[in-house]
Enzyme design. Structure first.
Site, PDB file in Angstrom:
ATOM      1  N   CYS A   1      -2.231  35.394   3.304  1.00 37.16           N
ATOM      2  CA  CYS A   1      -2.386  36.161   2.087  1.00 37.16           C
ATOM      3  C   CYS A   1      -1.022  36.590   1.580  1.00 37.16           C
ATOM      4  CB  CYS A   1      -3.233  37.413   2.340  1.00 37.16           C
ATOM      5  SG  CYS A   1      -4.821  37.100   3.144  1.00 37.16           S
TER       6      CYS A   1
ATOM      7  N   GLY B   1      -1.513  37.077   7.394  1.00 32.71           N
ATOM      8  CA  GLY B   1      -1.290  36.341   8.630  1.00 32.71           C
ATOM      9  C   GLY B   1      -2.555  36.111   9.417  1.00 32.71           C
TER      10      GLY B   1
ATOM     11  N   ARG C   1      -5.904  37.236  -1.323  1.00 36.87           N
ATOM     12  CA  ARG C   1      -6.488  36.652  -0.112  1.00 36.87           C
ATOM     13  C   ARG C   1      -6.657  35.140  -0.201  1.00 36.87           C
ATOM     14  NH1 ARG C   1     -12.658  37.325   2.195  1.00 36.87           N
ATOM     15  NH2 ARG C   1     -12.279  36.482   4.292  1.00 36.87           N
ATOM     16  N   LEU C   2      -6.186  34.464   0.835  1.00 38.31           N
ATOM     17  CA  LEU C   2      -6.539  33.070   1.094  1.00 38.31           C
ATOM     18  C   LEU C   2      -7.488  33.105   2.283  1.00 38.31           C
ATOM     19  CD1 LEU C   2      -6.252  30.010   0.756  1.00 38.31           C
ATOM     20  CD2 LEU C   2      -4.219  30.102   2.206  1.00 38.31           C
TER      21      LEU C   2
END
Length: 621
Positions: free
Chosen positions: A2, A79, A52-53
């Site tokens: 992220c 992370g 956010r990913l």
């Protein structure tokens, strides 16, 4: 993976400021975003934001900022905590309740249980911001080796933090002022060493450190360091080669297994070299299905490793993706560099790394890499060369003796002699040999700016840990070159494609094992990365991977010579240089002339570094 940002201050700021800060790093996390703004006692205000990913628990339950059940602990985080399930099981036994399957929630309750000491439980890559409402305390935490970036700006009572510099630059009370010492570092290194950044009052949180902000004051604590974990091999019992190889095999296999935990597709970068081949081998070992491997091939033979990678992939049976491009394809990315590298950064291998990340992203969201194998296990050619330089130590003594009578060194500097001849003056100690390139650069280009070049004292402090000159160099690389060049390059390049890159060699258990391994397991009879090769040969025939090391590069200097007007633009005109007030025009003009006339091959690297800085300056200043 992220991007995060936020602030804690006494100035009232509109919500839109936090939103604008967060949008500057939209590519780091396109799946979701979240915000928290709150006025606190004593007129303080806090803002936390995240992009956010989604990797673990793709549901809305992974939304950040994330709150504890009683809403007293708030976290934004970038992370992965790879061992989060094991920590979660411990917390469940202690009576904690979880509503998601995210590692973010594990961070919250680990902090509630153990306080800031919870970070010793975490195995991962992370940049974490924890706000404890009960104490009005903000913690900023960076992982042990600095895989994930974390910047902060502190000025009197204000603190602003972010995954990159762009959000900080959007903070309305941020003052952009060039840090000249950091600029000088960049001109030599092509990157800036933590804790410094290109701006004054703005810092990188050092690897293995956390920062506490309370009542307008900050304090920094180092919770893990290479210095503390490095062992003296003289007091270690010799286990035997087979034992060391087996133990490293077990550790790396578990590290790879942990880094393949994901709710989205996972693959790996494969160059065909020792490090990436070993990681891909272990990925295939722990997987029941063919692993996806990715290689970028260039049509020009001098830059193409795809053939080697293809042979390794075929032997392992991976689902291999090989994309061929003309080298010139990387050229298209040059003008985009300041967008993703928002602090000056001139390691040109960033260009092919961005390309291979883009290719991998077409099939996966997570990719494992072989980075850090060279620094941990003695892989760079400079570790060979340094042994040769040490033989010239006595010659350096005589040259410096002559120089006290005749100004020989100054003559060579002014006559544009090859830097290797000037380097001979700087080989009178192990520390000087290791930093001879810097000392030579300092002599030759000291007048580019009006500020002196200063080498960080911490470079020398870590050199005292060993009597072995190769180990000294490796230790220095671990605290400088690895986090501030290699890991920075990979983070920004992978994030430019919204891809998460994971690094199994940097599991802290692997790092600590390597730091306490006898050096002759890394460098034996002139063989670099000895133990990694012996481990790989367990799985792959030698002939598939035994070849000279290739750099992952592009012909950047040729491009600059071919089209200097395009890349140089008006960056080096007298008026532009004088208006900047940063560089000495006479020195810059001399360098440009030497470059254009090909009088001095030593200036090519410096010319690229100057162009990268000017592109950055044009974008942000």
């Amino acid at each position: 993976m992220c991007g995060i940002c936020g602030f804690f201050h006494k100035k009232q700021i509109e919500d839109k400021v936090l939103y604008d800060m967060n949008q500057t790093i939209h590519y780091r996390g396109p799946n979701d975003e979240g915000y928290y703004m709150k006025s606190l006692k004593n007129n303080f205000q806090i803002g936390l934001a995240q992009k956010r990913l989604s990797i673990i628990d793709l549901s809305p339950l992974g939304h950040q900022p994330m709150f504890s059940q009683d809403e007293t602990i708030i976290v934004v985080y970038n992370g992965e905590i790879y061992n989060f399930q094991g920590i979660k099981d411990i917390l469940l036994e202690k009576g904690y309740f979880f509503k998601s399957n995210t590692d973010t929630e594990v961070i919250i309750y680990a902090y509630q249980e153990w306080g800031i000491d919870c970070i010793h439980q975490f195995n991962g890559m992370f940049a974490i911001a924890i706000f404890d409402k009960r104490k009005d305390e903000l913690y900023l935490i960076r992982d042990r080796m600095g895989v994930k970036p974390l910047y902060y700006y502190y000025n009197q009572q204000d603190i602003v933090f972010a995954s990159e510099l762009k959000p900080i630059m959007k903070y309305p009370f941020f003052h952009k002022e060039i840090n000249m010492n950091a600029l000088n570092m960049f001109l030599y290194h092509q990157y800036i060493v933590a804790p410094h950044t290109i701006f004054k009052n703005t810092y990188k949180l050092k690897p293995g450190c956390y920062l506490l902000y309370k009542n307008g004051q900050i304090s920094e604590v180092e919770y893990w360091s290479v210095n503390d974990k490095f062992g003296n091999e003289k007091i270690k019992d010799w286990k035997g080669e087979k034992k060391y190889i087996q133990e490293l095999d077990d550790l790396l296999t578990d590290s790879v297994k942990l880094r393949m935990i994901s709710d989205v597709p996972v693959g790996g970068f494969l160059s065909g070299g020792i490090d990436s081949s070993l990681i891909m081998t272990l990925m295939q070992k722990v997987s029941s299905n063919p692993v996806q491997s990715f290689t970028i091939g260039f049509e020009e033979d001098n830059y193409n490793e795809a053939l080697y990678a293809r042979k390794v992939a075929k032997y392992l049976g991976t689902n291999h993706h090989e994309t061929y491009l003309p080298v010139n394809k990387a050229k298209e990315l040059i003008e985009k560099l300041p967008i993703f590298y928002d602090e000056p950064f001139a390691d040109s291998s960033q260009l092919p790394t961005m390309l291979v990340s883009k290719i991998a992203k077409q099939n996966v969201t997570v990719s494992l890499s072989g980075d850090a194998g060279d620094e941990l296990f003695c892989g760079y050619s400079r570790y060979d060369n340094i042994l040769k330089f040490k033989k010239y130590k006595i010659f350096s003594k005589y040259l410096n003796g002559i120089d006290t009578v005749l100004p020989l060194k100054n003559f060579l500097v002014k006559s544009n002699f090859n830097r290797k001849y000037i380097k001979l003056f700087n080989l009178n100690s192990d520390e000087a040999i290791i930093n001879s390139d810097y000392l030579t650069f300092k002599d030759k280009y000291k007048n580019i700016t009006s500020s002196p070049f200063n080498l960080e004292s911490k470079y020398f402090n870590i050199l005292d840990l060993s009597d072995n000159i190769q180990q000294k160099h490796m230790l220095q690389d671990l605290i400088t070159y690895l986090p501030d060049d290699i890991l920075t390059k990979v983070d920004r390049a992978s994030m430019s494609a919204t891809l998460e890159a994971r690094t199994p060699f940097l599991d802290y258990r692997v790092v600590e094992y390597a730091l306490n391994m006898p050096h002759n397991m890394k460098y034996k009879n002139g063989c670099k990365k000895y133990i990694l090769k012996e481990l790989l040969y367990r799985y792959i025939p030698k002939e598939l991977v035994d070849r000279p090391k290739m750099g992952f590069g592009v012909p950047i200097y040729k491009w600059l010579h071919d089209d200097f007007k395009r890349y140089g633009k008006n960056y080096f005109d007298r008026d532009f240089i004088k208006e900047q007030g940063i560089f000495n025009y006479q020195e810059i003009d001399k360098i440009v002339n030497q470059f254009n006339n090909k009088q001095n091959p030593n200036v090519d690297k410096l010319m690229w570094t100057l162009i990268v800085f000017q592109m950055w300056y044009d974008e942000y200043m």
